[in-house]
Design an enzyme around this catalytic site. Sequence first.
Site, short mmCIF file in Angstrom:
data_model
loop_
_atom_site.label_atom_id
_atom_site.label_comp_id
_atom_site.label_asym_id
_atom_site.label_seq_id
_atom_site.Cartn_x
_atom_site.Cartn_y
_atom_site.Cartn_z
N LYS A 71 42.65 42.14 36.52
CA LYS A 71 41.89 43.38 36.33
C LYS A 71 42.31 44.20 35.11
O LYS A 71 41.48 44.89 34.53
CB LYS A 71 41.97 44.24 37.60
N ASP A 111 35.86 49.84 43.09
CA ASP A 111 36.75 50.23 44.20
C ASP A 111 36.41 51.61 44.76
O ASP A 111 36.41 51.82 45.98
CB ASP A 111 38.21 50.24 43.75
#
Length: 276
Positions: free
Chosen positions: A69, A106
């Site tokens: 990420k 998220d």
Amino acid sequence: MSAEPLRFAVIGHPVAHSLSPRMHAANFRALGLEATYGAVDVEPGAVAAALRRFAREGYRGINVTVPHKLEAAACMDRLDASATRAGAVNTVRFASDGTMTGFNTDMAGFARPLAVRGFPLAGARVLLLGAGGAARAVAAACLDAGCAALRVANRTPEKAAELAAGLADGRVSSSALAAAAAELAAGADWNLVVNCTTVGLRPDDPPVLAPDCFRAGQLVYDIIPCARETATCAAARAAGAETLGGLGMLAAQAAESFRIWTGREADLAALEAALR
Ligand code: ATR
């Protein structure tokens, strides 16, 4: 109208266990969409080259999972505000000229199941367990939604202090996980407890907090994405707390990626059914 199926994939290392291909395939089926979604193992250090190859091959979008990420964030042409705020990229959108914009789902994925349940983050007193990448995004989501107070509690308190300092917000405090547990057992009124540690990933993991930390009036949200009830949720439920598992967040994140890539709403029920 192009007859070419839309192409998507998730990259990670390892990636074979990812639930994303199954979820997205179910959504494509439900919507009658010609599209494919693969899982590609990419070695650390090879993320930028892999993304450029996907762009050349005409992919519309990529999901990025552990451990890529941050590497993905470093090679984007543009970062959406969600990626900047979360500090990581887990969704890449390719423009028709191949340029890459990085997003992070998220925050939206975390908030949606709470909204569905009717739990207001605005005014909530949030105890966040963990201080890794997931905790950072969840902290940002809680602050942006107007929580009243946020405690970051972590096994290694220095990391909690570092995350709290980076958030630079008067509502945030930090402590050791053990100190937060002692406060909870003594009746501290955190009304949302979120497990952002990796405790619970393994089926035989114990609860992240001792059972005497939980009580009625709390919502315990364990973001570990699994179909079984985690030991943390089981202990919380036994103590009379409300509980929320991580599957809803996972499905909401897939829906958010799909919206970013296509501008369309996903079939959330199909995404969730694919996980059961
Ligand atoms: P992610 O990116 O998914 O958040 P991570 O960055 O590896 O994952 O963070 C893992 C988190 O789980 C950390 O907060 C870690 O605590 P430490 O900073 O003290 O390592 C926490 N964690 C992992 N194992 C744990 C355990 N057995 N008990 C308590 N916390 C644990």
